[in-house]
Design an enzyme around this catalytic site. Structure first.
Site, PDB file in Angstrom:
ATOM      1  N   ARG A  12      27.484  18.735  38.801  1.00 16.27           N
ATOM      2  CA  ARG A  12      28.789  18.456  39.429  1.00 16.27           C
ATOM      3  C   ARG A  12      29.312  17.085  38.996  1.00 16.27           C
ATOM      4  O   ARG A  12      29.880  16.338  39.796  1.00 16.27           O
ATOM      5  CB  ARG A  12      28.688  18.488  40.962  1.00 16.27           C
ATOM      6  CG  ARG A  12      28.294  19.824  41.540  1.00 16.27           C
ATOM      7  CD  ARG A  12      29.382  20.870  41.335  1.00 16.27           C
ATOM      8  NE  ARG A  12      29.123  22.074  42.129  1.00 16.27           N
ATOM      9  CZ  ARG A  12      28.354  23.080  41.741  1.00 16.27           C
ATOM     10  NH1 ARG A  12      27.761  23.046  40.562  1.00 16.27           N
ATOM     11  NH2 ARG A  12      28.184  24.123  42.525  1.00 16.27           N
ATOM     12  N   SER A  35      31.575  24.100  48.556  1.00 20.72           N
ATOM     13  CA  SER A  35      30.509  23.227  49.054  1.00 20.72           C
ATOM     14  C   SER A  35      31.098  21.851  49.352  1.00 20.72           C
ATOM     15  O   SER A  35      31.693  21.232  48.468  1.00 20.72           O
ATOM     16  CB  SER A  35      29.422  23.043  47.995  1.00 20.72           C
ATOM     17  OG  SER A  35      28.881  24.276  47.633  1.00 20.72           O
ATOM     18  N   GLU A  37      30.670  16.354  47.889  1.00 25.74           N
ATOM     19  CA  GLU A  37      30.995  16.820  46.552  1.00 25.74           C
ATOM     20  C   GLU A  37      32.506  16.779  46.369  1.00 25.74           C
ATOM     21  O   GLU A  37      33.003  16.578  45.266  1.00 25.74           O
ATOM     22  CB  GLU A  37      30.493  18.267  46.392  1.00 25.74           C
ATOM     23  CG  GLU A  37      30.520  18.760  44.969  1.00 25.74           C
ATOM     24  CD  GLU A  37      30.812  20.231  44.852  1.00 25.74           C
ATOM     25  OE1 GLU A  37      31.838  20.587  44.256  1.00 25.74           O
ATOM     26  OE2 GLU A  37      30.008  21.026  45.366  1.00 25.74           O
TER      27      GLU A  37
HETATM   28  N1  EPU Z   1      20.703  28.053  53.062  1.00 22.08           N
HETATM   29  C1  EPU Z   1      20.408  28.120  54.396  1.00 22.08           C
HETATM   30  N2  EPU Z   1      21.440  28.056  55.292  1.00 22.08           N
HETATM   31  C2  EPU Z   1      22.726  27.919  54.908  1.00 22.08           C
HETATM   32  C3  EPU Z   1      23.023  27.840  53.539  1.00 22.08           C
HETATM   33  C4  EPU Z   1      21.992  27.903  52.632  1.00 22.08           C
HETATM   34  O1  EPU Z   1      19.252  28.233  54.783  1.00 22.08           O
HETATM   35  O2  EPU Z   1      23.606  27.861  55.778  1.00 22.08           O
HETATM   36  C5  EPU Z   1      19.607  28.178  52.085  1.00 22.08           C
HETATM   37  C6  EPU Z   1      19.642  29.542  51.410  1.00 22.08           C
HETATM   38  O3  EPU Z   1      18.944  30.491  52.107  1.00 22.08           O
HETATM   39  C7  EPU Z   1      19.005  29.252  50.085  1.00 22.08           C
HETATM   40  C8  EPU Z   1      19.424  27.837  49.789  1.00 22.08           C
HETATM   41  O4  EPU Z   1      19.784  27.259  51.042  1.00 22.08           O
HETATM   42  O5  EPU Z   1      17.602  29.280  50.188  1.00 22.08           O
HETATM   43  C9  EPU Z   1      20.551  27.738  48.778  1.00 22.08           C
HETATM   44  O6  EPU Z   1      21.719  28.384  49.270  1.00 22.08           O
HETATM   45  P1  EPU Z   1      22.770  29.096  48.276  1.00 22.08           P
HETATM   46  O7  EPU Z   1      22.075  30.004  47.356  1.00 22.08           O
HETATM   47  O8  EPU Z   1      23.863  29.647  49.115  1.00 22.08           O
HETATM   48  O9  EPU Z   1      23.304  27.938  47.350  1.00 22.08           O
HETATM   49  P2  EPU Z   1      23.700  26.421  47.642  1.00 22.08           P
HETATM   50  O10 EPU Z   1      22.683  25.543  47.030  1.00 22.08           O
HETATM   51  O11 EPU Z   1      23.989  26.243  49.079  1.00 22.08           O
HETATM   52  C10 EPU Z   1      25.003  26.117  45.379  1.00 22.08           C
HETATM   53  C11 EPU Z   1      26.332  25.573  44.947  1.00 22.08           C
HETATM   54  C12 EPU Z   1      27.445  26.600  45.186  1.00 22.08           C
HETATM   55  C13 EPU Z   1      27.117  27.856  44.395  1.00 22.08           C
HETATM   56  C14 EPU Z   1      25.727  28.373  44.859  1.00 22.08           C
HETATM   57  C15 EPU Z   1      25.270  29.546  44.030  1.00 22.08           C
HETATM   58  C16 EPU Z   1      26.244  23.154  45.190  1.00 22.08           C
HETATM   59  C17 EPU Z   1      26.701  21.972  45.970  1.00 22.08           C
HETATM   60  N3  EPU Z   1      26.638  24.346  45.642  1.00 22.08           N
HETATM   61  O12 EPU Z   1      25.067  26.294  46.800  1.00 22.08           O
HETATM   62  O13 EPU Z   1      28.655  26.056  44.668  1.00 22.08           O
HETATM   63  O14 EPU Z   1      28.093  28.868  44.597  1.00 22.08           O
HETATM   64  O15 EPU Z   1      24.738  27.327  44.706  1.00 22.08           O
HETATM   65  O16 EPU Z   1      24.927  29.137  42.741  1.00 22.08           O
HETATM   66  O17 EPU Z   1      25.543  22.998  44.196  1.00 22.08           O
HETATM   67  C18 EPU Z   1      30.631  24.821  45.208  1.00 22.08           C
HETATM   68  O18 EPU Z   1      30.216  23.950  44.453  1.00 22.08           O
HETATM   69  O19 EPU Z   1      31.725  24.709  45.831  1.00 22.08           O
HETATM   70  C19 EPU Z   1      29.812  26.015  45.439  1.00 22.08           C
HETATM   71  C20 EPU Z   1      30.156  26.954  46.316  1.00 22.08           C
END
Ligand code: EPU
Length: 337
Positions: free
Chosen positions: A162, A237, A333
């Site tokens: 990012r 995010s 972010e």
């Molecule tokens: N999780 C929870 N509770 C929640 C949210 C997440 O326990 O409320 C856990 C999930 O179960 C999982 C882990 O956290 O084990 C990761 O969650 P997720 O796969 O939803 O991805 P993220 O790390 O929360 C990142 C990006 C997203 C992107 C997704 C998929 C960043 C800041 N965010 O989210 O990007 O869509 O991975 O690749 O890196 C964005 O940048 O606006 C965005 C949506």
């Protein structure tokens, strides 16, 4: 060129924050853009693209420059690859769909990300195991001081998680006009490693997926947990996933053995901020119209009439709660103005 005065910025930011702009100039050509820059100093301007990665906390006194340059074209191609160019004001998802319709592969995992093509490189947008840097060929940008055009190749952009040169040394210096991508025409390198994509394909009985199947999987997964900004104001995010040392992780795991993490290298891991916020008990938490999304705690939402200040106050409360509980600091972010 369109000039609007004293207008609400609500339709111009995906958070749906209702602040007022003294003046908004919409430019649809590079000539228009140069004309505006010749008349005003760059420091008096506020550059606006798709408005999908920002939180507006006050009225904007500077003149807003809304970049609405449109157009897509194929620059070169052979049997295996194609270089496609999109102008900065093109909607990102529509551009992804344009490529998928033509079977150009490489950005299908980035389906449905809000925002425009021109702002995508600034934060090296990424999702489901893919980042824009993976297919980025170059971008053309206007130097706001000299009004000269400059081409940035992938190395010049210094992409990170990012992050890019446009958020650091080059911040405020350039306006991205167009971006080129090098995409595949055959033997697409599919990226299904992100758990739920494989699961989606398996459930649908798709054994030999194409890029369209991947895109549909991503769209379905995103729709199941990320709010549509047209229905519920948000900026994706709100925080970045924090990077901590393996020693810190080991410490945290004593108390939270189930904490998910992604290994970056031998010394560092990335922790999902969404998990931390969720475990801090804040998923679905709401103060007035400012809230933490019910299905993905990393996303802050505007239930209607939240002000930017209210969303900001909520974000600070979340940072404090996460820091108190895990001793990990999470940083936004989104760009806060
Ligand atoms: N999780 C929870 N509770 C929640 C949210 C997440 O326990 O409320 C856990 C999930 O179960 C999982 C882990 O956290 O084990 C990761 O969650 P997720 O796969 O939803 O991805 P993220 O790390 O929360 C990142 C990006 C997203 C992107 C997704 C998929 C960043 C800041 N965010 O989210 O990007 O869509 O991975 O690749 O890196 C964005 O940048 O606006 C965005 C949506």
């Amino acid at each position: 060129m369109k000039v609007l005065q004293h207008i609400s910025l609500k339709p111009y930011n995906t958070f749906g924050i209702d602040v007022t702009a003294r003046q908004l100039v919409e430019v649809t050509s590079v000539e228009d853009l140069k004309e505006v820059l010749q008349k005003s100093y760059a420091s008096e301007l506020f550059i606006l693209g798709g408005g999908s990665n920002m939180l507006l906390t006050k009225d904007v006194e500077q003149t807003i420059l809304h970049i609405n340059l449109r157009g897509k074209q194929i620059i070169e191609e052979n049997q295996d690859e194609v270089v496609v160019e999109a102008m900065a004001g093109e909607n990102w998802h529509e551009f992804v769909m344009y490529c998928i319709e033509r079977d150009f592969g490489g950005i299908e995992n980035l389906s449905l990300i809000p925002g425009n093509v021109g702002t995508a490189p600034i934060q090296n947008i990424g999702a489901y195991g893919v980042e824009i840097k993976d297919t980025f060929e170059s971008c053309t940008a206007l130097d706001v001081q000299t009004l000269e055009l400059r081409t940035f190749n992938r190395e010049d952009c210094r992409f990170g998680y990012r992050d890019s040169i446009f958020k650091n040394e080059a911040k405020g210096r350039y306006i991205i006009l167009s971006v080129r991508f090098r995409l595949t025409k055959r033997d697409h390198k599919l990226n299904t490693s992100y758990g739920s994509i494989d699961l989606f394909l398996e459930e649908k009985g798709i054994k030999d997926p194409g890029i369209k199947d991947i895109s549909e999987a991503v769209i379905s997964i995103r729709q199941s947990k990320l709010p549509n900004p047209k229905e519920l104001g948000n900026s994706g995010s709100f925080f970045k996933n924090p990077v901590i040392s393996t020693a810190e992780l080991a410490d945290l795991q004593k108390q939270y053995p189930e904490m998910p993490f992604y290994v970056l290298d031998e010394e560092r891991v990335k922790i999902p901020a969404g998990w931390l916020i969720d475990r801090a008990g804040l998923k679905g938490y709401r103060e007035g119209d400012a809230g933490v999304h019910e299905k993905q705690a990393l996303v802050l939402v505007n239930y209607g009439n939240a002000t930017g200040q209210e969303i900001l106050a909520l974000s600070q409360k979340i940072q404090e709660r996460v820091s108190d509980m895990f001793n990990v600091s999470i940083t936004p972010e989104v760009n806060i103005f």
